[in-house]
Design a protein around this motif. Structure first.
Motif, PDB file in Angstrom:
ATOM      1  N   ARG A 199       0.827  -1.217   0.000  1.00 56.71           N
ATOM      2  CA  ARG A 199       0.000   0.000   0.000  1.00 56.71           C
ATOM      3  C   ARG A 199       0.853   1.254   0.000  1.00 56.71           C
ATOM      4  N   ASP A 200       1.999   1.206   0.683  1.00 57.99           N
ATOM      5  CA  ASP A 200       2.845   2.391   0.831  1.00 57.99           C
ATOM      6  C   ASP A 200       3.873   2.566  -0.285  1.00 57.99           C
ATOM      7  N   THR A 201       4.070   1.518  -1.096  1.00 55.81           N
ATOM      8  CA  THR A 201       5.156   1.561  -2.077  1.00 55.81           C
ATOM      9  C   THR A 201       4.629   1.171  -3.454  1.00 55.81           C
ATOM     10  N   PRO A 202       4.291   2.154  -4.287  1.00 54.52           N
ATOM     11  CA  PRO A 202       3.778   1.850  -5.629  1.00 54.52           C
ATOM     12  C   PRO A 202       4.742   0.990  -6.455  1.00 54.52           C
ATOM     13  N   GLU A 203       6.056   1.169  -6.284  1.00 53.17           N
ATOM     14  CA  GLU A 203       7.017   0.385  -7.049  1.00 53.17           C
ATOM     15  C   GLU A 203       6.934  -1.098  -6.697  1.00 53.17           C
ATOM     16  N   LEU A 204       6.659  -1.414  -5.439  1.00 53.49           N
ATOM     17  CA  LEU A 204       6.500  -2.810  -5.030  1.00 53.49           C
ATOM     18  C   LEU A 204       5.262  -3.414  -5.681  1.00 53.49           C
ATOM     19  N   GLU A 205       4.168  -2.666  -5.675  1.00 59.86           N
ATOM     20  CA  GLU A 205       2.950  -3.138  -6.337  1.00 59.86           C
ATOM     21  C   GLU A 205       3.207  -3.356  -7.825  1.00 59.86           C
ATOM     22  N   HIS A 206       4.006  -2.465  -8.410  1.00 60.98           N
ATOM     23  CA  HIS A 206       4.352  -2.577  -9.827  1.00 60.98           C
ATOM     24  C   HIS A 206       5.164  -3.846 -10.083  1.00 60.98           C
ATOM     25  N   ARG A 207       6.122  -4.155  -9.209  1.00 64.48           N
ATOM     26  CA  ARG A 207       6.933  -5.369  -9.361  1.00 64.48           C
ATOM     27  C   ARG A 207       6.062  -6.623  -9.284  1.00 64.48           C
ATOM     28  N   LEU A 208       5.130  -6.632  -8.341  1.00 65.10           N
ATOM     29  CA  LEU A 208       4.235  -7.784  -8.200  1.00 65.10           C
ATOM     30  C   LEU A 208       3.347  -7.949  -9.434  1.00 65.10           C
ATOM     31  N   LEU A 209       2.893  -6.820  -9.992  1.00 65.83           N
ATOM     32  CA  LEU A 209       2.093  -6.873 -11.213  1.00 65.83           C
ATOM     33  C   LEU A 209       2.929  -7.411 -12.368  1.00 65.83           C
ATOM     34  N   GLU A 210       4.181  -6.976 -12.451  1.00 65.44           N
ATOM     35  CA  GLU A 210       5.073  -7.470 -13.500  1.00 65.44           C
ATOM     36  C   GLU A 210       5.235  -8.988 -13.409  1.00 65.44           C
ATOM     37  N   GLN A 211       5.420  -9.503 -12.194  1.00 63.89           N
ATOM     38  CA  GLN A 211       5.582 -10.950 -12.037  1.00 63.89           C
ATOM     39  C   GLN A 211       4.290 -11.675 -12.407  1.00 63.89           C
ATOM     40  N   THR A 212       3.154 -11.109 -12.019  1.00 61.04           N
ATOM     41  CA  THR A 212       1.870 -11.725 -12.359  1.00 61.04           C
ATOM     42  C   THR A 212       1.688 -11.807 -13.865  1.00 61.04           C
ATOM     43  N   LEU A 213       2.039 -10.717 -14.583  1.00 54.84           N
ATOM     44  CA  LEU A 213       1.910 -10.710 -16.033  1.00 54.84           C
ATOM     45  C   LEU A 213       2.885 -11.693 -16.676  1.00 54.84           C
ATOM     46  N   LYS A 214       4.080 -11.797 -16.099  1.00 59.09           N
ATOM     47  CA  LYS A 214       5.068 -12.759 -16.598  1.00 59.09           C
ATOM     48  C   LYS A 214       4.533 -14.184 -16.460  1.00 59.09           C
ATOM     49  N   GLU A 215       3.952 -14.495 -15.304  1.00 57.65           N
ATOM     50  CA  GLU A 215       3.385 -15.823 -15.086  1.00 57.65           C
ATOM     51  C   GLU A 215       2.207 -16.074 -16.022  1.00 57.65           C
ATOM     52  N   LEU A 216       1.419 -15.036 -16.293  1.00 50.39           N
ATOM     53  CA  LEU A 216       0.284 -15.172 -17.220  1.00 50.39           C
ATOM     54  C   LEU A 216       0.779 -15.476 -18.627  1.00 50.39           C
ATOM     55  N   ASP A 217       1.821 -14.759 -19.066  1.00 50.09           N
ATOM     56  CA  ASP A 217       2.389 -15.013 -20.396  1.00 50.09           C
ATOM     57  C   ASP A 217       2.941 -16.433 -20.491  1.00 50.09           C
ATOM     58  N   GLU A 218       3.630 -16.883 -19.438  1.00 50.85           N
ATOM     59  CA  GLU A 218       4.186 -18.240 -19.446  1.00 50.85           C
ATOM     60  C   GLU A 218       3.069 -19.283 -19.445  1.00 50.85           C
ATOM     61  N   ALA A 219       1.990 -19.008 -18.725  1.00 52.52           N
ATOM     62  CA  ALA A 219       0.853 -19.942 -18.702  1.00 52.52           C
ATOM     63  C   ALA A 219       0.214 -20.047 -20.083  1.00 52.52           C
ATOM     64  N   ARG A 220       0.117 -18.930 -20.801  1.00 50.34           N
ATOM     65  CA  ARG A 220      -0.456 -18.952 -22.151  1.00 50.34           C
ATOM     66  C   ARG A 220       0.458 -19.712 -23.107  1.00 50.34           C
ATOM     67  N   ASP A 221       1.768 -19.507 -22.973  1.00 52.49           N
ATOM     68  CA  ASP A 221       2.717 -20.258 -23.793  1.00 52.49           C
ATOM     69  C   ASP A 221       2.592 -21.752 -23.517  1.00 52.49           C
ATOM     70  N   TRP A 222       2.384 -22.102 -22.227  1.00 54.23           N
ATOM     71  CA  TRP A 222       2.277 -23.512 -21.878  1.00 54.23           C
ATOM     72  C   TRP A 222       0.972 -24.112 -22.389  1.00 54.23           C
ATOM     73  N   MET A 223      -0.090 -23.310 -22.468  1.00 56.20           N
ATOM     74  CA  MET A 223      -1.342 -23.777 -23.060  1.00 56.20           C
ATOM     75  C   MET A 223      -1.119 -24.169 -24.523  1.00 56.20           C
ATOM     76  N   LEU A 224      -0.296 -23.385 -25.228  1.00 53.60           N
ATOM     77  CA  LEU A 224       0.040 -23.713 -26.615  1.00 53.60           C
ATOM     78  C   LEU A 224       0.818 -25.021 -26.673  1.00 53.60           C
ATOM     79  N   THR A 225       1.767 -25.174 -25.755  1.00 60.96           N
ATOM     80  CA  THR A 225       2.561 -26.410 -25.706  1.00 60.96           C
ATOM     81  C   THR A 225       1.670 -27.623 -25.504  1.00 60.96           C
ATOM     82  N   LEU A 226       0.766 -27.539 -24.553  1.00 61.12           N
ATOM     83  CA  LEU A 226      -0.093 -28.681 -24.228  1.00 61.12           C
ATOM     84  C   LEU A 226      -1.139 -28.942 -25.304  1.00 61.12           C
TER      85      LEU A 226
END
Length: 245
Positions: free
Chosen positions: A128-155
């Motif tokens: 709540r106090d650190t927008p950059e931390l929230e931004h980092r967590l969002l970046e990781q979430t989007l990275k995991e989402l992209d990897e999950a979509r790539d894995w859907m293609l693989t499967l």
């Protein structure tokens, strides 16, 4: 002087944090020296054995963790008791689901894992106090989402051999985060973090098919296998080609 370089060597930053991958590449890189000091006072570093539950699927979480080393297996349980591996996490990934009381998936140590855990309430306040931390967590979430979509293609679209090669490429490039993956990439070696049974589950194949495709990749000299679990990849680009066609 480069600000990031100066910050890394800041004497105010706890010694453990200075050498931590999660500090430089993970979510903790968004925290100030004073925040790291406060977090470090309540953080617990621990080593867990393979098979240890880190997060329960329906259990309320009271802490978050950074993966310092090792591989974590994410699973989802069906109503009839059947279980599916839905993903893998590596250092310096963040374990936990901010803004939710339950994870929705289970996380277990696939290998020996080192984690740095800290109270959920403390990090929620820092988010709540650190927008950059929230931004980092969002970046990781989007990275995991992209990897999950790539894995859907693989499967969904790849052949059995492409699936097994894709899995090996995933492990090779994530277990060695500093790895150069371009044309000049050298040989890579790693221990398989999953059993043949788990690999089959992850890829939607039978154990026999996984073993057959591993043998074919070995005979074609795409990989070398020692003692059943130790894999060498002489040419990462060659493995990447087998993973895509």
């Amino acid at each position: 002087m480069d600000v990031k370089r100066k910050d890394i060597h800041n004497s105010d930053i706890p010694v453990l944090c200075q050498a931590c991958e999660a500090r430089h590449k993970g979510v903790c890189g968004a925290l100030s020296a004073s925040q790291l000091i406060n977090l470090n006072k309540q953080a617990i570093r621990k080593r867990v054995e393979p098979g240890t539950e880190l997060i329960g699927e329906t259990r309320q979480a009271d802490s978050y963790s950074n993966i310092i080393s090792g591989v974590v297996k994410l699973t989802k349980m069906m109503a009839d008791g059947r279980q599916q591996i839905v993903g893998l996490q590596f250092a310096p990934d963040f374990l936990g689901r901010p803004f939710r009381s339950e994870s929705g998936i289970a996380a277990d140590a696939a290998t020996e894992v080192n984690v740095c855990s800290f109270p959920k309430t403390m990090l929620d306040k820092m988010i709540r106090d650190t927008p950059e931390l929230e931004h980092r967590l969002l970046e990781q979430t989007l990275k995991e989402l992209d990897e999950a979509r790539d894995w859907m293609l693989t499967l969904g679209r790849k052949t059995a051999q492409e699936k097994v090669a894709s899995f090996l490429y995933l492990i090779a490039t994530h277990i060695n985060p500093e790895l150069e993956t371009g044309a000049n990439a050298g040989p890579v070696s790693f221990e398989l973090p999953l059993t043949r049974s788990d690999i089959a589950d992850f890829l939607g194949l039978t154990i026999e098919t996984v073993s057959r495709q591993m043998t074919k990749l070995r005979k074609d000299e795409v990989i070398l296998i020692h003692h059943n679990r130790h894999v060498e990849v002489p040419d990462l680009a060659h493995l990447a080609e087998r993973a895509s066609h």
